[in-house]
Every structure is written in structure tokens, then in C-alpha cells.
Design an enzyme around this catalytic site. Structure first.
Site, PDB file in Angstrom:
ATOM      1  N   ARG A  74     -11.254 -38.894  12.365  1.00 21.02           N
ATOM      2  CA  ARG A  74      -9.980 -39.335  13.312  1.00 21.02           C
ATOM      3  C   ARG A  74      -9.742 -40.900  13.382  1.00 21.02           C
ATOM      4  NH1 ARG A  74      -5.868 -36.991  15.499  1.00 21.02           N
ATOM      5  NH2 ARG A  74      -7.309 -35.497  16.108  1.00 21.02           N
ATOM      6  N   ARG A 100      -8.067 -33.234   3.207  1.00 23.86           N
ATOM      7  CA  ARG A 100      -8.885 -33.982   4.017  1.00 23.86           C
ATOM      8  C   ARG A 100      -9.967 -33.603   4.368  1.00 23.86           C
ATOM      9  NH1 ARG A 100      -5.985 -34.908  10.130  1.00 23.86           N
ATOM     10  NH2 ARG A 100      -5.804 -32.722  10.492  1.00 23.86           N
ATOM     11  N   HIS A 169      -1.330 -40.827   6.233  1.00 22.95           N
ATOM     12  CA  HIS A 169      -1.259 -40.804   7.707  1.00 22.95           C
ATOM     13  C   HIS A 169      -1.878 -41.983   8.338  1.00 22.95           C
ATOM     14  CE1 HIS A 169      -1.473 -39.114  11.866  1.00 22.95           C
ATOM     15  NE2 HIS A 169      -1.052 -37.772  11.437  1.00 22.95           N
ATOM     16  N   ASP A 213       6.542 -39.134  18.459  1.00 18.67           N
ATOM     17  CA  ASP A 213       6.079 -38.385  17.204  1.00 18.67           C
ATOM     18  C   ASP A 213       7.608 -38.267  16.400  1.00 18.67           C
ATOM     19  OD1 ASP A 213       4.051 -35.234  16.745  1.00 18.67           O
ATOM     20  OD2 ASP A 213       4.858 -36.702  15.417  1.00 18.67           O
ATOM     21  N   GLU A 272       3.391 -43.667   9.012  1.00 19.08           N
ATOM     22  CA  GLU A 272       2.835 -42.787   7.873  1.00 19.08           C
ATOM     23  C   GLU A 272       3.753 -42.940   6.723  1.00 19.08           C
ATOM     24  OE1 GLU A 272       1.585 -39.979  11.419  1.00 19.08           O
ATOM     25  OE2 GLU A 272       1.856 -39.003   9.742  1.00 19.08           O
TER      26      GLU A 272
HETATM   27  O1  TA6 Z   1       1.746 -37.343  12.066  1.00 19.94           O
HETATM   28  C1  TA6 Z   1       1.831 -37.038  13.318  1.00 19.94           C
HETATM   29  C2  TA6 Z   1       1.005 -35.799  13.664  1.00 19.94           C
HETATM   30  O2  TA6 Z   1       1.757 -34.596  12.872  1.00 19.94           O
HETATM   31  C3  TA6 Z   1       1.275 -35.367  15.146  1.00 19.94           C
HETATM   32  O3  TA6 Z   1       2.118 -34.310  15.607  1.00 19.94           O
HETATM   33  C4  TA6 Z   1      -0.111 -35.188  15.447  1.00 19.94           C
HETATM   34  O4  TA6 Z   1      -0.699 -33.723  15.356  1.00 19.94           O
HETATM   35  C5  TA6 Z   1      -1.075 -36.063  14.721  1.00 19.94           C
HETATM   36  O5  TA6 Z   1      -0.206 -35.698  13.205  1.00 19.94           O
HETATM   37  C6  TA6 Z   1      -2.500 -35.833  14.310  1.00 19.94           C
HETATM   38  O6  TA6 Z   1      -2.819 -34.652  13.764  1.00 19.94           O
HETATM   39  P1  TA6 Z   1      -4.293 -34.073  13.383  1.00 19.94           P
HETATM   40  O7  TA6 Z   1      -4.233 -32.801  12.790  1.00 19.94           O
HETATM   41  O8  TA6 Z   1      -4.924 -35.167  12.637  1.00 19.94           O
HETATM   42  O9  TA6 Z   1      -4.767 -34.073  14.993  1.00 19.94           O
END
Ligand code: TA6
Length: 300
Positions: A74, A100, A169, A213, A272
Site C-alpha cells: 500500500r 503487482r 499508480h 477518484d 497516476e
Molecule cells: O487509482 C484509483 C483507484 O482505482 C481507486 O478507485 C482505488 O480503488 C485505488 O485505485 C486503490 O486501489 P487498490 O486496489 O490498490 O486498493
């Protein structure tokens, strides 16, 4: 286009880097070069730190990250491939694809002009084919220097073309997300994932005043995060990326994520570098596509 990268044991490590055991017993390459320090885990080829010499780390990491094989780290820079978000035709598939969650192969660690470039690769196998039939190889080159340069090369090693989504991301550290603004997306159209994916137009600079988002469409241009609390500007330049996602989970979503501290949302924002939704990539058989993000910071 079968390329057999060197085995890890063949790699001559420069004095500016070493492979060490990081959080959760996961292995990472730690770089300490003249121009920058940085870290990249073999799990997911996941950048978790980039600290230019004399400056603060620009990358955010959660205190609650899992640090477990098969689970995403994370924070840092997750690599999303070959889909972004949930897989449309398989709700039980891992969010943001599977790369990932895999340990990548370390191919090279090369010093140059005070910086260090780390190269890792991964490719299709029986496990990936459970989710996605394509034959592919990914090569990821990350240069830890006065700039952070992350270049993801997608190779189609099969005999028919494929479409895929891809994203770097990146979670950036900020002093207080409520006080930043993001410049460079003015007048861009975006998909608002917090409002039934309605398409809207960005009026002025982006500020974060609630869960945010957004997938900004047709945005190959550079953007800047202006942070008055940490008194710095973070510039994100891109090559071969037609979209930009901006995300902050805000209060409720932070509480809903077990690997995200309830109060951590104020200290991060994702900007991102990606090709997703209406702008996924199409890679012909035996061809390549390379997307690059170049990150720089400067004092305000
Ligand atoms: O990039 C934004 C996003 O798509 C959000 O919708 C949220 O889900 C975030 O990614 C985090 O995703 P993850 O699967 O890493 O918890």
C-alpha cells in the site's frame, strides 16, 4: 521475441546498491547514490522510496501495508497491468491486474553519473493465463537520480495483438492534501468515479475537498502538485501516457481499507501515469509499447 534476462546471481551489484531484506521479509534493492536514495521491492517491482539528495522522500507509504507475498504493497508505485481497477468480466480477479502481486526478476543494477538504474522483468506463465490468455513480457527500468524515471515496457511475445490497461499508480507524500493543488489539468475532461462515472470538465486547478477518484482523459501533459505545507512542487512528466488519474480516498474509504491508516489520507495523493479506460494500449504481435513517468521535486 524471447529474451532470457540474466539470472539474479549473475548480477554484479555496484557499490551504490544492495539487495536486502525489507519489510515482511520481502527482498528489495536499496539504492544510495550521489544523486538520490531509493528502494524497489522485487514483489511487484514496487518502488517504495525516492529521496533526491538534500530533499525529502517524495513517495508515500502506508504504515498499515500488508508486506506479504501475493498482496499489494500500500503506497509507493504499484504497477497496474493488464487491467485497471476491477476486471470487468471477473469480479474475483485481483484489482489492478496481477503483476503487482508477482515477484519480478532482477535483471540489472547499473550506476551512471551519480544515479542508479534498476531493471526488472516479468512474463506470462501458467498462473497469469488463468486470468489473461496473452503471451507478454514486461521490462521495468527505474532510475533513482535527481529525477525518478520509471519506464514500463510491454512486449507482446505472442502471435496475435492484445489490448491492455496499464498504470504507474504513484502515491505522493504531501503535507496536508486539503491544502495542495494540482496544476496542469485545467479544462481537461475527466471521468468522476465518485459520481457514477459521469464525464465532467476540470474548472481551474485541482483541489481535494472530498473523496476524489478521477480519470483525466487525453492528458499527456505534465502536471504539478503544489504543496505549501512541505513547501515543494512535485512535477510529473509523462511519455506515451494519455491519461492521468487523481485519487485521494478521504475519510470513509480510508477507514474501509485495512491496509490504510484511518488518518493517513491527509498525507498522500495519487497522481497516476496511465493508459486506461478509453485509452488502453493495443500491442501488435512481437511489438512493444513503453510508457514513462519522470518525477522531479523543487522547493517552493
Ligand atoms: O487509482 C484509483 C483507484 O482505482 C481507486 O478507485 C482505488 O480503488 C485505488 O485505485 C486503490 O486501489 P487498490 O486496489 O490498490 O486498493
Amino acid at each position: 521475441m524471447k529474451s532470457q534476462g540474466p539470472q539474479e546471481g549473475d548480477i554484479v551489484m555496484p557499490r551504490e546498491a544492495e539487495i536486502v531484506v525489507g519489510n515482511g521479509g520481502l527482498r528489495k534493492v536499496h539504492v544510495h547514490a550521489a544523486e538520490a536514495e531509493g528502494e524497489i521491492y522485487l514483489l511487484g517491482a514496487h518502488v517504495t522510496s525516492w529521496k533526491p539528495a538534500g530533499r525529502q522522500d517524495a513517495i508515500w507509504l502506508s504504515e498499515k501495508s500488508w508486506w506479504e507475498d501475493g498482496k499489494p504493497i500500500r503506497g509507493g508505485v504499484p504497477i497496474c497491468f493488464p487491467w485497471f481497477g476491477p476486471k470487468k468480466d471477473a469480479p474475483d480477479a485481483p484489482a489492478h491486474g496481477f503483476v503487482r502481486l508477482k515477484e519480478w526478476q532482477l535483471e540489472a543494477v547499473e550506476p551512471q553519473d551519480g544515479a542508479v538504474t534498476v531493471t526488472l522483468s516479468t512474463k506470462s506463465d501458467a498462473t497469469t493465463k488463468n486470468w489473461w490468455a496473452a503471451d507478454f513480457e514486461l521490462r521495468y527500468r527505474v532510475t533513482f537520480g535527481s529525477k525518478l524515471v520509471m519506464s514500463l515496457e510491454v512486449m507482446n511475445t505472442g502471435n496475435s495483438s492484445f489490448g491492455a490497461e496499464e498504470a504507474l499508480h504513484t502515491y505522493f507524500a504531501v503535507g496536508d492534501v486539503r491544502q495542495i493543488h494540482i496544476a496542469g489539468l485545467e479544462d481537461a475532461h475527466y471521468i468522476d468515479k465518485t459520481d457514477d462515472r459521469k464525464e465532467k470538465k476540470q474548472e481551474g486547478k485541482v483541489s481535494i475537498t472530498a473523496e476524489t477518484d478521477r480519470v483525466y482523459l487525453k492528458t499527456s501533459q505534465a502536471v504539478e502538485i503544489v504543496d505549501p505545507v512541505l513547501r515543494r512542487r512535485i512535477r510529473v512528466r509523462k511519455e506515451n501516457s494519455r491519461e492521468t488519474v487523481v485519487w485521494n480516498p478521504w475519510i470513509a474509504k480510508s477507514k474501509a481499507m485495512p491496509d490504510f491508516g484511518d488518518d493517513e489520507w491527509t498525507g498522500m495523493v495519487c497522481v497516476e501515469t496511465c493508459n486506461v479506460v478509453t485509452n488502453s494500449i493495443e500491442v501488435a504481435a512481437q511489438q512493444k509499447h513503453r510508457m514513462t513517468a519522470v518525477i522531479e521535486t523543487e522547493s517552493l
